[in-house]
Motif scaffolding. Structure first.
Motif, short mmCIF file in Angstrom:
data_model
loop_
_atom_site.label_atom_id
_atom_site.label_comp_id
_atom_site.label_asym_id
_atom_site.label_seq_id
_atom_site.Cartn_x
_atom_site.Cartn_y
_atom_site.Cartn_z
N ALA A 1 36.30 35.05 44.50
CA ALA A 1 36.27 36.48 44.82
C ALA A 1 34.84 36.92 45.15
O ALA A 1 34.61 37.69 46.09
CB ALA A 1 36.81 37.29 43.64
N LYS A 2 33.88 36.40 44.39
CA LYS A 2 32.48 36.74 44.65
C LYS A 2 32.03 36.17 45.99
O LYS A 2 31.33 36.84 46.77
CB LYS A 2 31.60 36.18 43.53
N ALA A 3 32.44 34.93 46.29
CA ALA A 3 32.08 34.30 47.56
C ALA A 3 32.66 35.09 48.73
O ALA A 3 31.98 35.31 49.75
CB ALA A 3 32.56 32.86 47.59
N MET A 4 33.91 35.55 48.61
CA MET A 4 34.52 36.33 49.68
C MET A 4 33.81 37.67 49.86
O MET A 4 33.64 38.16 50.99
CB MET A 4 36.00 36.56 49.38
N GLU A 5 33.35 38.25 48.76
CA GLU A 5 32.61 39.51 48.85
C GLU A 5 31.36 39.34 49.71
O GLU A 5 31.05 40.18 50.57
CB GLU A 5 32.22 39.96 47.44
N TYR A 6 30.64 38.23 49.50
CA TYR A 6 29.43 38.00 50.28
C TYR A 6 29.74 37.58 51.72
O TYR A 6 29.00 37.92 52.64
CB TYR A 6 28.55 36.96 49.58
N LEU A 7 30.83 36.85 51.92
CA LEU A 7 31.21 36.50 53.29
C LEU A 7 31.57 37.75 54.09
O LEU A 7 31.25 37.86 55.27
CB LEU A 7 32.38 35.50 53.27
#
Length: 268
Positions: A117-123
């Motif tokens: 979820a955090k990775a998708m937020e930054y993507l």
């Protein structure tokens, strides 16, 4: 009472030895402080130790003498508060984009759902969410560098070190990513130490520009960039500031050439 600098470098020296055992002094007496949330660019001649300096701040190289402090604590090894983005992307080719960005949180033991979820937020921050399941070889150079930047940000570092991250990109992509980086910095207010060969790039990005000498690298000048953002390259201050920095670099290049010629003459 004001807070101290987030990074403090004092009397830093770095020596190497070549394969034949000859000593090489890469850095000599480098001293500077960086306040929190500053965007600082380092420019200097090729081989002056810019990348070595960055690797030392990251804890990837040891100092021969002097010290590097992060919030008053000596840096002697890599730490999660200091992230680094390399010129050559350094993405794991066998991992999807999402898994590359989530790598740091994974090492820290963050559960899969939270780290993804955090990775998708930054993507989403860099418009790369549609490529979360792509592999690095399927991306353009600019897209790979976007992934490298948000991978470093996903660790939530206080300091982001960037070693010529746009150097291998074409001019148009480089300008787009400069704007993208400034947008991210203004939203997240990380402290950034950015190495570049481009004087124009340094003026466009930085609060302050540190100009280094030829090897052994020393800090010759620290220049405040007072132009308001967003900066326009047609601004009346842009050209004179570029000329000032280029004059320092040209003087250093000429001195380095004379020293090299004199050393070769002495060996004849």
């Amino acid at each position: 009472m004001t807070a101290g600098p987030i990074l403090s470098i004092e009397a830093l020296r770095k020596d190497f030895r070549t394969n034949n055992g000859a000593p090489v002094e890469a850095l000599a007496g480098v001293t500077f402080d960086i306040p929190e949330n500053d965007f600082v660019c380092i420019v200097g001649p090729s081989g002056c130790g810019k990348s070595t300096l960055l690797r030392m701040v990251a804890g990837l190289e040891t100092a021969t003498a002097g010290r590097i402090d992060y919030r008053g604590e000596m840096v002697s090894r890599p730490r999660k508060e200091i992230g680094m983005v390399f010129q050559e992307y350094s993405l794991l080719p066998w991992r999807h984009v999402l898994d590359n960005v989530a790598l740091g949180p994974e090492f820290l033991g963050t559960p899969r759902a939270r780290r993804e979820a955090k990775a998708m937020e930054y993507l989403r921050l860099v418009g790369m969410e549609d490529f979360s399941r792509a592999f690095p070889h399927e991306l353009s150079g600019g897209m790979r560098q976007r992934v490298a930047i948000v991978r470093a940000l996903a660790n939530d570092p206080d300091v982001l070190l960037m070693d010529e991250p746009f150097g291998a990109l074409d001019a148009h992509t480089r300008i787009l990513l400069q704007k993208e980086l400034l947008r991210i910095w203004e939203n997240h207010r990380k402290t950034i130490l950015f190495v570049t060969h481009g004087v124009d790039e340094a003026i466009y990005l930085a609060d302050r520009i540190m100009v280094m000498s030829a090897r052994p690298g020393r800090i010759l000048d620290v220049i405040d960039v007072t132009m308001e953002r967003p900066r326009v390259r047609a601004h009346p201050s842009y050209g004179p500031l570029a000329e000032r920095i280029l004059a320092i670099l040209e003087q250093e290049a000429a001195a380095s050439f004379r020293d090299t010629a004199a050393a070769q003459h002495g060996q004849d």
